[in-house]
Design a protein around this motif. Structure first.
Motif, mmCIF file in Angstrom:
data_model
loop_
_atom_site.group_PDB
_atom_site.id
_atom_site.type_symbol
_atom_site.label_atom_id
_atom_site.label_comp_id
_atom_site.label_asym_id
_atom_site.label_seq_id
_atom_site.Cartn_x
_atom_site.Cartn_y
_atom_site.Cartn_z
ATOM 1 N N LEU A 156 0.848 -1.191 0.000
ATOM 2 C CA LEU A 156 0.000 0.000 0.000
ATOM 3 C C LEU A 156 0.880 1.236 0.000
ATOM 4 O O LEU A 156 1.788 1.361 0.836
ATOM 5 C CB LEU A 156 -0.894 0.016 1.235
ATOM 6 N N VAL A 157 0.629 2.159 -0.927
ATOM 7 C CA VAL A 157 1.329 3.447 -0.911
ATOM 8 C C VAL A 157 0.354 4.511 -0.416
ATOM 9 O O VAL A 157 -0.821 4.522 -0.789
ATOM 10 C CB VAL A 157 1.908 3.805 -2.293
ATOM 11 N N GLN A 180 2.243 -4.456 3.052
ATOM 12 C CA GLN A 180 3.304 -3.579 3.529
ATOM 13 C C GLN A 180 2.943 -2.137 3.161
ATOM 14 O O GLN A 180 2.366 -1.899 2.102
ATOM 15 C CB GLN A 180 4.635 -3.978 2.906
ATOM 16 N N VAL A 181 3.274 -1.198 4.021
ATOM 17 C CA VAL A 181 2.848 0.193 3.842
ATOM 18 C C VAL A 181 4.067 1.073 3.585
ATOM 19 O O VAL A 181 5.070 0.984 4.295
ATOM 20 C CB VAL A 181 2.066 0.698 5.070
ATOM 21 N N HIS A 182 3.962 1.934 2.575
ATOM 22 C CA HIS A 182 5.045 2.838 2.191
ATOM 23 C C HIS A 182 4.478 4.245 2.006
ATOM 24 O O HIS A 182 3.332 4.407 1.566
ATOM 25 C CB HIS A 182 5.692 2.378 0.886
ATOM 26 N N ALA A 183 5.268 5.234 2.284
ATOM 27 C CA ALA A 183 4.794 6.616 2.191
ATOM 28 C C ALA A 183 4.348 6.974 0.776
ATOM 29 O O ALA A 183 3.380 7.707 0.589
ATOM 30 C CB ALA A 183 5.884 7.576 2.663
ATOM 31 N N ASP A 190 12.475 2.227 -2.786
ATOM 32 C CA ASP A 190 13.598 2.190 -1.849
ATOM 33 C C ASP A 190 13.631 0.851 -1.110
ATOM 34 O O ASP A 190 14.683 0.201 -0.997
ATOM 35 C CB ASP A 190 13.494 3.315 -0.821
ATOM 36 N N ALA A 191 12.482 0.447 -0.583
ATOM 37 C CA ALA A 191 12.413 -0.786 0.203
ATOM 38 C C ALA A 191 12.644 -2.014 -0.674
ATOM 39 O O ALA A 191 13.349 -2.952 -0.276
ATOM 40 C CB ALA A 191 11.055 -0.880 0.904
#
Length: 203
Positions: A156-157, A180-183, A190-191
């Motif tokens: 999820l972004v 998984q959560v990303h900004a 990046d991850a």
């Protein structure tokens, strides 16, 4: 059957990311994007896609486009919108390999409109990738629900429909557990690029 626009097919075995479009690559708008001039990328989104390409990842897009079925735009206009996207990506050294889209409205009971997994199944079948190896990335629950039905790895972004979310907070309603959560898309890349390659597969 879902309609689609396809750029360059990839190899039989590949590292594959399936993105949502609206809210992930470009801002959400009131109504529908119907002309190329109305399409603009989110800050850093195309740079993130280009970084994936430079790192050997292939990128596909799966997007619901019910404006087609409602007559608000036609396939020529949609292809022109996506051509603008591809031109801007090419200037950064990136590309999207394929764009698959569902033209149906919610009441048409098709298998390709997300959260049904039909579009994602078409992509996986086309490229011969195992579903559990695919990274499915988006900002709306429907895209991730389709990814969950496929058996993919979910990300999820926090842009678009998920703009009120943040890493470390509870998942929004409707978002499958385990995502998984990303900004934003850049943070996802990046991850992903920092993670070790699975055993038996080159980075």
């Amino acid at each position: 059957m879902a309609q689609r626009t396809v750029a360059h097919p990839g190899a039989a075995t590949m590292k594959l990311v399936i993105l949502d479009r609206d809210g992930t690559l470009n801002p959400l708008v009131d109504g529908y994007i119907t002309t190329p001039d109305e399409w603009t990328p989110l800050p850093g989104a195309l740079e993130a896609v280009a970084r994936l390409a430079h790192a050997g990842w292939h990128v596909a897009v799966a997007t619901n486009q019910p404006g087609l079925g409602r007559g608000l735009l036609d396939v020529v206009a949609l292809n022109a919108i996506h051509a603008r996207l591809q031109r801007q990506l090419a200037a950064l050294g990136g590309r999207i390999d394929a764009i698959f889209f569902c033209p149906h409205a919610a009441d048409e009971d098709c298998h390709c409109r997300k959260p049904a997994p039909g579009l994602l199944e078409q992509i996986v079948e086309r490229y011969g990738v195992e579903p559990h190896e695919v990274q499915v990335v988006g900002s709306c629950s429907a895209h991730l629900q389709a990814g969950a039905a496929l058996g993919a790895v979910l990300h999820l972004v926090c842009t678009g429909a998920a703009a009120d979310c943040a890493p470390g907070q509870p998942l929004p309603p409707g978002c499958p557990a385990g995502a998984q959560v990303h900004a934003d898309l850049g943070a996802f890349v990046d991850a992903l690029l920092a993670a070790p390659a699975p055993a038996g597969r080159a980075a």
